[in-house]
Design a protein around this motif. Structure first.
Motif, mmCIF file in Angstrom:
data_model
loop_
_atom_site.group_PDB
_atom_site.id
_atom_site.type_symbol
_atom_site.label_atom_id
_atom_site.label_comp_id
_atom_site.label_asym_id
_atom_site.label_seq_id
_atom_site.Cartn_x
_atom_site.Cartn_y
_atom_site.Cartn_z
ATOM 1 N N TYR A 1 0.745 -1.146 0.118
ATOM 2 C CA TYR A 1 0.292 0.184 -0.023
ATOM 3 C C TYR A 1 1.073 1.250 0.267
ATOM 4 O O TYR A 1 0.575 2.246 -0.858
ATOM 5 N N SER A 2 2.227 1.240 1.066
ATOM 6 C CA SER A 2 2.669 2.424 0.913
ATOM 7 C C SER A 2 3.396 2.868 -0.362
ATOM 8 O O SER A 2 3.757 3.945 -0.794
ATOM 9 N N VAL A 3 4.124 2.314 -0.825
ATOM 10 C CA VAL A 3 4.906 2.357 -2.682
ATOM 11 C C VAL A 3 3.606 1.928 -3.449
ATOM 12 O O VAL A 3 4.408 2.151 -5.387
ATOM 13 N N LEU A 4 2.683 1.898 -3.464
ATOM 14 C CA LEU A 4 1.624 1.280 -4.450
ATOM 15 C C LEU A 4 2.214 0.926 -5.251
ATOM 16 O O LEU A 4 1.583 1.104 -7.275
ATOM 17 N N GLN A 5 2.874 -0.529 -5.271
ATOM 18 C CA GLN A 5 4.066 -1.613 -6.443
ATOM 19 C C GLN A 5 3.540 -2.753 -5.329
ATOM 20 O O GLN A 5 3.175 -3.496 -3.999
ATOM 21 N N PRO A 6 3.697 -3.773 -5.999
ATOM 22 C CA PRO A 6 3.193 -5.149 -5.995
ATOM 23 C C PRO A 6 5.155 -5.598 -4.996
ATOM 24 O O PRO A 6 5.592 -4.676 -5.518
ATOM 25 N N ILE A 7 4.921 -6.146 -3.958
ATOM 26 C CA ILE A 7 5.728 -6.760 -3.285
ATOM 27 C C ILE A 7 5.834 -8.554 -3.631
ATOM 28 O O ILE A 7 4.891 -9.165 -3.444
ATOM 29 N N PHE A 8 6.647 -8.681 -3.992
ATOM 30 C CA PHE A 8 6.690 -10.248 -4.001
ATOM 31 C C PHE A 8 8.051 -10.625 -2.552
ATOM 32 O O PHE A 8 9.130 -10.124 -3.253
ATOM 33 N N VAL A 9 6.963 -11.934 -2.417
ATOM 34 C CA VAL A 9 8.194 -12.015 -1.343
ATOM 35 C C VAL A 9 8.013 -13.567 -1.158
ATOM 36 O O VAL A 9 7.543 -14.493 -1.729
ATOM 37 N N LEU A 10 9.506 -13.791 -1.678
ATOM 38 C CA LEU A 10 9.738 -15.356 -1.534
ATOM 39 C C LEU A 10 10.273 -16.138 0.178
ATOM 40 O O LEU A 10 11.018 -15.084 0.849
ATOM 41 N N THR A 11 9.890 -17.020 0.040
ATOM 42 C CA THR A 11 8.961 -17.276 1.849
ATOM 43 C C THR A 11 10.622 -18.696 2.170
ATOM 44 O O THR A 11 10.706 -18.923 1.126
ATOM 45 N N PRO A 12 11.127 -18.743 2.933
ATOM 46 C CA PRO A 12 11.766 -20.347 3.206
ATOM 47 C C PRO A 12 11.643 -21.595 2.695
ATOM 48 O O PRO A 12 12.912 -21.910 1.945
ATOM 49 N N ASP A 13 10.473 -21.827 1.851
ATOM 50 C CA ASP A 13 10.116 -22.858 1.530
ATOM 51 C C ASP A 13 10.065 -22.763 -0.363
ATOM 52 O O ASP A 13 10.447 -23.894 -0.493
ATOM 53 N N LYS A 14 11.072 -22.145 -0.268
ATOM 54 C CA LYS A 14 10.843 -21.203 -1.542
ATOM 55 C C LYS A 14 9.676 -21.013 -2.590
ATOM 56 O O LYS A 14 9.631 -20.753 -3.419
ATOM 57 N N ARG A 15 8.783 -21.072 -1.558
ATOM 58 C CA ARG A 15 7.508 -20.119 -2.538
ATOM 59 C C ARG A 15 8.051 -18.366 -3.015
ATOM 60 O O ARG A 15 8.186 -17.915 -2.071
ATOM 61 N N THR A 16 7.304 -18.479 -3.657
ATOM 62 C CA THR A 16 7.517 -16.879 -4.527
ATOM 63 C C THR A 16 5.816 -16.164 -4.181
ATOM 64 O O THR A 16 4.879 -17.116 -4.963
ATOM 65 N N TRP A 17 5.917 -15.348 -3.516
ATOM 66 C CA TRP A 17 4.166 -14.767 -3.910
ATOM 67 C C TRP A 17 4.125 -13.318 -3.546
ATOM 68 O O TRP A 17 5.396 -12.775 -4.028
ATOM 69 N N GLN A 18 3.052 -12.860 -4.111
ATOM 70 C CA GLN A 18 2.664 -11.375 -4.989
ATOM 71 C C GLN A 18 1.799 -11.369 -3.744
ATOM 72 O O GLN A 18 0.275 -11.261 -3.769
ATOM 73 N N VAL A 19 2.654 -9.740 -3.689
ATOM 74 C CA VAL A 19 1.269 -8.951 -2.466
ATOM 75 C C VAL A 19 1.190 -7.663 -3.470
ATOM 76 O O VAL A 19 1.879 -7.389 -3.372
ATOM 77 N N ARG A 20 -0.469 -7.925 -3.532
ATOM 78 C CA ARG A 20 -0.723 -6.702 -3.721
ATOM 79 C C ARG A 20 -2.015 -6.022 -2.974
ATOM 80 O O ARG A 20 -2.954 -6.308 -2.924
ATOM 81 N N GLY A 21 -1.480 -5.189 -1.902
ATOM 82 C CA GLY A 21 -2.613 -4.606 -1.274
ATOM 83 C C GLY A 21 -3.315 -5.773 -0.317
ATOM 84 O O GLY A 21 -2.250 -6.296 0.050
ATOM 85 N N ARG A 22 -4.205 -5.903 -0.064
ATOM 86 C CA ARG A 22 -4.667 -7.048 0.767
ATOM 87 C C ARG A 22 -4.172 -8.092 -0.512
ATOM 88 O O ARG A 22 -4.568 -9.046 0.350
ATOM 89 N N ASP A 23 -4.371 -8.768 -1.743
ATOM 90 C CA ASP A 23 -4.866 -9.362 -2.213
ATOM 91 C C ASP A 23 -3.230 -10.350 -2.312
ATOM 92 O O ASP A 23 -1.900 -9.420 -2.256
ATOM 93 N N ILE A 24 -2.456 -11.356 -1.394
ATOM 94 C CA ILE A 24 -1.851 -12.359 -1.559
ATOM 95 C C ILE A 24 -1.840 -13.791 -2.743
ATOM 96 O O ILE A 24 -3.177 -14.301 -1.816
ATOM 97 N N SER A 25 -1.130 -13.646 -3.162
ATOM 98 C CA SER A 25 -1.752 -14.771 -4.078
ATOM 99 C C SER A 25 -0.582 -15.992 -3.831
ATOM 100 O O SER A 25 0.726 -15.416 -4.176
ATOM 101 N N ILE A 26 0.153 -16.943 -4.304
ATOM 102 C CA ILE A 26 1.240 -18.024 -5.054
ATOM 103 C C ILE A 26 1.428 -17.714 -6.262
ATOM 104 O O ILE A 26 0.757 -17.718 -7.542
#
Length: 285
Positions: free
Chosen positions: A256-281
């Protein structure tokens, strides 16, 4: 002064207001029964994601309300009347409105002197009280929670990743649950976003600390992408996250702060896309 060092807005104000309004409306619609703050090992992945979505939107809405109301305070109240300001509390007063109440003194004997209502990311009403008044019991709990969280941060040597003091966001208790205080690194650059130095302290109504954690293991100053052109691939910020199996509310807040998606790599090697409240793999393990 505890409200002076708010983060910097680095993108379009109008777009920010639109996303803020969405954040408040979507989050406040659930305020009657938000997910509880519980130990991490007590939640399913589905519940973790729901918590991250809800609390991330709430953090952004409350932080924005503090930011714009403090700007209003500085513009309206004469500087010689700001001596002794102790802080502020933010409370929902309608589905899409947050009220910022500024007070002088410590929580135990604080007296409110300025009130501002924030809707859609901007102040829609403000008032300098003709006579300062004591905080309500609920406001006193929120003010005291901020003090307790600040003491906990000092005891645990929590530090922001930028030179300014923490921005603090205090989410009210619902149905007797804990008050949740977020200690966030202030953003001080137009061209980068500091991911790191963010903490959460959950405090019972009687003042006991029931949960305390860091969201990051280090400070990472991320360069903001250039403005996206139509037809370009989706761009955003990419981070590794080591402390949780899924993205957290801090990633939602950052999006929300940067008005951009945040791509998150978690310890199990999954990559997530966070777009505001929407979180998807994006990439399963």
């Amino acid at each position: 002064m505890p409200f002076a060092a708010r983060h910097v807005s680095f993108l379009s104000i109008e777009r920010g207001r639109t996303m803020l309004a969405m954040a408040i409306l979507m989050a406040m619609a659930q305020v009657a029964a938000p997910p509880a703050v519980v130990p991490a090992d007590g939640r399913s992945e589905k519940q973790r994601l729901a918590d991250a979505s809800f609390f991330g939107a709430m953090i952004y809405a409350f932080d924005r309300a503090a930011w714009v109301s403090s700007d209003s305070l500085m513009e309206i109240v004469p500087r010689d009347q700001l001596t002794g300001v102790g802080g502020y509390v933010i409370e929902p007063v309608e589905k899409d409105t947050l009220r910022a109440t500024y007070f002088k003194g410590a929580a135990a004997d604080a007296r409110a002197f300025f009130v501002a209502d924030v809707r859609g990311g901007k102040v829609v009403r403000h008032e300098i009280l003709s006579e300062p008044v004591p905080l309500t019991p609920q406001q006193m709990i929120l003010a005291r929670a901020r003090e307790i969280a600040t003491q906990e941060a000092a005891a645990k040597r929590y530090r922001p990743c930028t030179a300014a003091p923490f921005n603090t966001v205090v989410l009210p208790s619902v149905s007797g649950g804990p008050v949740t205080v977020y200690l966030l690194s202030p953003q001080v650059s137009h061209t980068s976003y500091m991911m790191g130095g963010n903490y959460r302290v959950a405090i019972a109504p009687d003042g006991r600390i029931v949960d305390s954690r860091a969201f990051n293991t280090s400070c990472l100053d991320l360069k903001l992408p250039e403005k996206q052109k139509r037809g370009d691939a989706v761009i955003g910020l990419f981070v590794n996250h080591l402390l949780d199996p899924v993205p957290t509310e801090i990633h939602v807040f950052a999006s929300y702060s940067v008005l951009q998606p945040i791509f998150v790599l978690t310890p199990d090697k999954r990559t997530w896309q966070v777009r505001g409240r929407d979180i998807s793999i994006l990439a399963p393990r």
